[in-house]
Write a protein that holds these residues in place. Sequence first.
Motif, mmCIF file in Angstrom:
data_model
loop_
_atom_site.group_PDB
_atom_site.id
_atom_site.type_symbol
_atom_site.label_atom_id
_atom_site.label_comp_id
_atom_site.label_asym_id
_atom_site.label_seq_id
_atom_site.Cartn_x
_atom_site.Cartn_y
_atom_site.Cartn_z
ATOM 1 N N GLU A 203 0.878 -1.160 0.000
ATOM 2 C CA GLU A 203 0.000 0.000 0.000
ATOM 3 C C GLU A 203 0.917 1.213 0.000
ATOM 4 O OE1 GLU A 203 -2.467 -0.132 3.481
ATOM 5 O OE2 GLU A 203 -0.999 0.952 4.700
ATOM 6 N N PRO A 204 0.390 2.418 -0.120
ATOM 7 C CA PRO A 204 1.278 3.585 -0.162
ATOM 8 C C PRO A 204 2.230 3.647 1.028
ATOM 9 C CG PRO A 204 -0.928 4.209 -0.821
ATOM 10 C CD PRO A 204 -1.021 2.783 -0.367
ATOM 11 N N GLY A 205 3.523 3.670 0.716
ATOM 12 C CA GLY A 205 4.536 3.872 1.740
ATOM 13 C C GLY A 205 5.030 2.640 2.444
ATOM 14 N N ARG A 206 4.474 1.457 2.147
ATOM 15 C CA ARG A 206 4.891 0.266 2.894
ATOM 16 C C ARG A 206 4.518 -1.006 2.137
ATOM 17 N NH1 ARG A 206 3.192 2.510 7.374
ATOM 18 N NH2 ARG A 206 2.446 4.228 6.093
ATOM 19 N N GLY A 207 5.208 -2.098 2.499
ATOM 20 C CA GLY A 207 4.890 -3.370 1.879
ATOM 21 C C GLY A 207 5.605 -4.515 2.581
ATOM 22 N N ILE A 208 5.119 -5.709 2.332
ATOM 23 C CA ILE A 208 5.737 -6.944 2.819
ATOM 24 C C ILE A 208 5.851 -7.869 1.621
ATOM 25 C CG2 ILE A 208 5.510 -8.955 4.324
ATOM 26 C CD1 ILE A 208 3.800 -7.190 6.202
ATOM 27 N N THR A 209 7.046 -8.338 1.341
ATOM 28 C CA THR A 209 7.286 -9.260 0.233
ATOM 29 C C THR A 209 8.011 -10.483 0.766
ATOM 30 O OG1 THR A 209 7.414 -7.491 -1.418
ATOM 31 C CG2 THR A 209 8.466 -9.584 -1.983
ATOM 32 N N VAL A 210 7.479 -11.665 0.468
ATOM 33 C CA VAL A 210 8.106 -12.907 0.925
ATOM 34 C C VAL A 210 8.089 -13.934 -0.201
ATOM 35 C CG1 VAL A 210 7.729 -12.682 3.405
ATOM 36 C CG2 VAL A 210 5.878 -13.545 1.982
ATOM 37 N N HIS A 211 9.128 -14.779 -0.220
ATOM 38 C CA HIS A 211 9.224 -15.848 -1.214
ATOM 39 C C HIS A 211 9.278 -17.195 -0.526
ATOM 40 C CE1 HIS A 211 10.091 -17.568 -5.183
ATOM 41 N NE2 HIS A 211 10.797 -18.445 -4.501
ATOM 42 N N ARG A 212 8.531 -18.118 -1.059
ATOM 43 C CA ARG A 212 8.490 -19.483 -0.526
ATOM 44 C C ARG A 212 9.388 -20.368 -1.371
ATOM 45 N NH1 ARG A 212 2.917 -23.055 -0.402
ATOM 46 N NH2 ARG A 212 3.726 -24.916 0.651
ATOM 47 N N TYR A 213 10.392 -20.936 -0.740
ATOM 48 C CA TYR A 213 11.311 -21.826 -1.438
ATOM 49 C C TYR A 213 10.765 -23.253 -1.423
ATOM 50 C CZ TYR A 213 14.700 -18.037 -1.409
ATOM 51 O OH TYR A 213 15.334 -16.837 -1.626
ATOM 52 N N ALA A 214 11.305 -24.070 -2.315
ATOM 53 C CA ALA A 214 10.816 -25.443 -2.449
ATOM 54 C C ALA A 214 10.975 -26.250 -1.166
ATOM 55 C CB ALA A 214 11.533 -26.148 -3.600
ATOM 56 N N ASP A 215 11.995 -25.923 -0.351
ATOM 57 C CA ASP A 215 12.221 -26.670 0.892
ATOM 58 C C ASP A 215 11.396 -26.141 2.064
ATOM 59 O OD1 ASP A 215 13.442 -24.285 1.483
ATOM 60 O OD2 ASP A 215 15.416 -25.136 1.913
ATOM 61 N N VAL A 218 11.089 -19.563 4.018
ATOM 62 C CA VAL A 218 10.506 -18.305 3.557
ATOM 63 C C VAL A 218 11.498 -17.177 3.840
ATOM 64 C CG1 VAL A 218 8.673 -16.610 3.947
ATOM 65 C CG2 VAL A 218 8.126 -19.053 3.902
ATOM 66 N N ARG A 219 11.800 -16.405 2.815
ATOM 67 C CA ARG A 219 12.677 -15.251 2.983
ATOM 68 C C ARG A 219 12.051 -14.062 2.290
ATOM 69 N NH1 ARG A 219 18.753 -16.724 1.378
ATOM 70 N NH2 ARG A 219 18.982 -14.552 1.973
ATOM 71 N N GLY A 220 12.312 -12.871 2.815
ATOM 72 C CA GLY A 220 11.765 -11.682 2.190
ATOM 73 C C GLY A 220 12.181 -10.425 2.917
ATOM 74 N N TYR A 221 11.348 -9.408 2.808
ATOM 75 C CA TYR A 221 11.687 -8.135 3.430
ATOM 76 C C TYR A 221 10.423 -7.306 3.664
ATOM 77 C CZ TYR A 221 11.312 -6.726 -1.470
ATOM 78 O OH TYR A 221 10.854 -6.532 -2.751
ATOM 79 N N VAL A 222 10.530 -6.459 4.653
ATOM 80 C CA VAL A 222 9.563 -5.391 4.880
ATOM 81 C C VAL A 222 10.101 -4.153 4.179
ATOM 82 C CG1 VAL A 222 8.425 -3.968 6.621
ATOM 83 C CG2 VAL A 222 9.003 -6.342 7.132
ATOM 84 N N ALA A 223 9.230 -3.390 3.527
ATOM 85 C CA ALA A 223 9.635 -2.142 2.895
ATOM 86 C C ALA A 223 8.881 -0.989 3.533
ATOM 87 C CB ALA A 223 9.340 -2.177 1.398
#
Length: 371
Positions: A203-215, A218-223
């Motif tokens: 949303e404006p000014g912020r976000g959460i992005t995460v990736h799910r690996y096959a094993d 979960v890795r990602g970042y807060v923006a």
Amino acid sequence: MQKTIAIVGAGLSGLTLARVLQVHGVATTIYEAETSATTRAQGGLLDIHEETGQVALRAAGLYDEFRALVLPGEDAKRVVDRHGTILFDRLGDPGSARPEVDRGELRRLLIGSLPPQTIKWGHKLTSIRHHSGGYDLTFANGSARADLVIGADGAWSMVRPLVTPAKPLYSGTCFIEIALAAGDPRHRTRVAAIGSGTLIAAEPGRGITVHRYADGLVRGYVALNKPEEWMRSIDFGDPAAGLRRVAAEFDGWSPLLTAFVTESDAPPLLRPIHALPAELTWDRTPGVTLVGDAAHLMSPFAGEGANLAMYDGADLAGELAGQLDTEAALAAYEKRLFPRSSEIAARSAQNLETFYGPDAPQSVVSVFDRH
């Protein structure tokens, strides 16, 4: 007599440069500040583009080995709003022209392709001086001389000041790394919400992005769009307390999403997003040039940084191996470097605004719809 070539930095650009030079029978030395190839984790996944990264890997004679590292279907994307409502959902394409690989595995492939003596680990550059016979490089643990120096030393390059006073500027967006360990049953529901690839909530000014690996990892970042001083005011000495403060910026969001932050198992590392001016150029400086982030640091929102870095390395290596006049080779390389990096850096900056600008998350959906 062959000129002595020093590459500063053993990232993807420097490694690709050294490997393609090697393919052409040209020896070089890489000086790397880190003490070994395993000193630091190398980040997440990269999508390797047909027109840039894959071109470089073919020039390096490593394309088949690269294909063996590809993670089929890892390019799946899901975009949601703050409530977790799915706005866009695309399954991964096993035959994608931009296949995903683990950055660390790709770097290991490049390192393994070089003779062991090529990389001088633990050589942190402290100063560099030009003289009529070339360059004197001083490291924390020694010194060296070279006829040609190539800065592949990333965002805060020590080589860059030889050609330009330009420095990276904070973009206004900061990432905080997050992760969930694989196999923890407490995380089953939120991991399932990711889908089979990447989940993007914005949303404006912020976000959460995460990736799910096959094993299951979960890795990602807060923006967050915040002043750099505000971000650095968070005390992560108590990681849980620091993450709770970050999560407080997502008031009103679905607990399924904020749990990626509050329950993160990873050290909450700050990653302020810096960038060089998109239109950066410099005058031809004898015996020195730049590749990768040292030349065109940009935000990751065009997905081109690593691809462009490898392409730079392969392009420069081809020029150096193809003609005897080193200055002509450097000039020809830079003539192509400036317009291609300028166009991609401008697009990257625009995409960063799109992801966390006033129209998010619909603007994010529009980005993926266009592709």
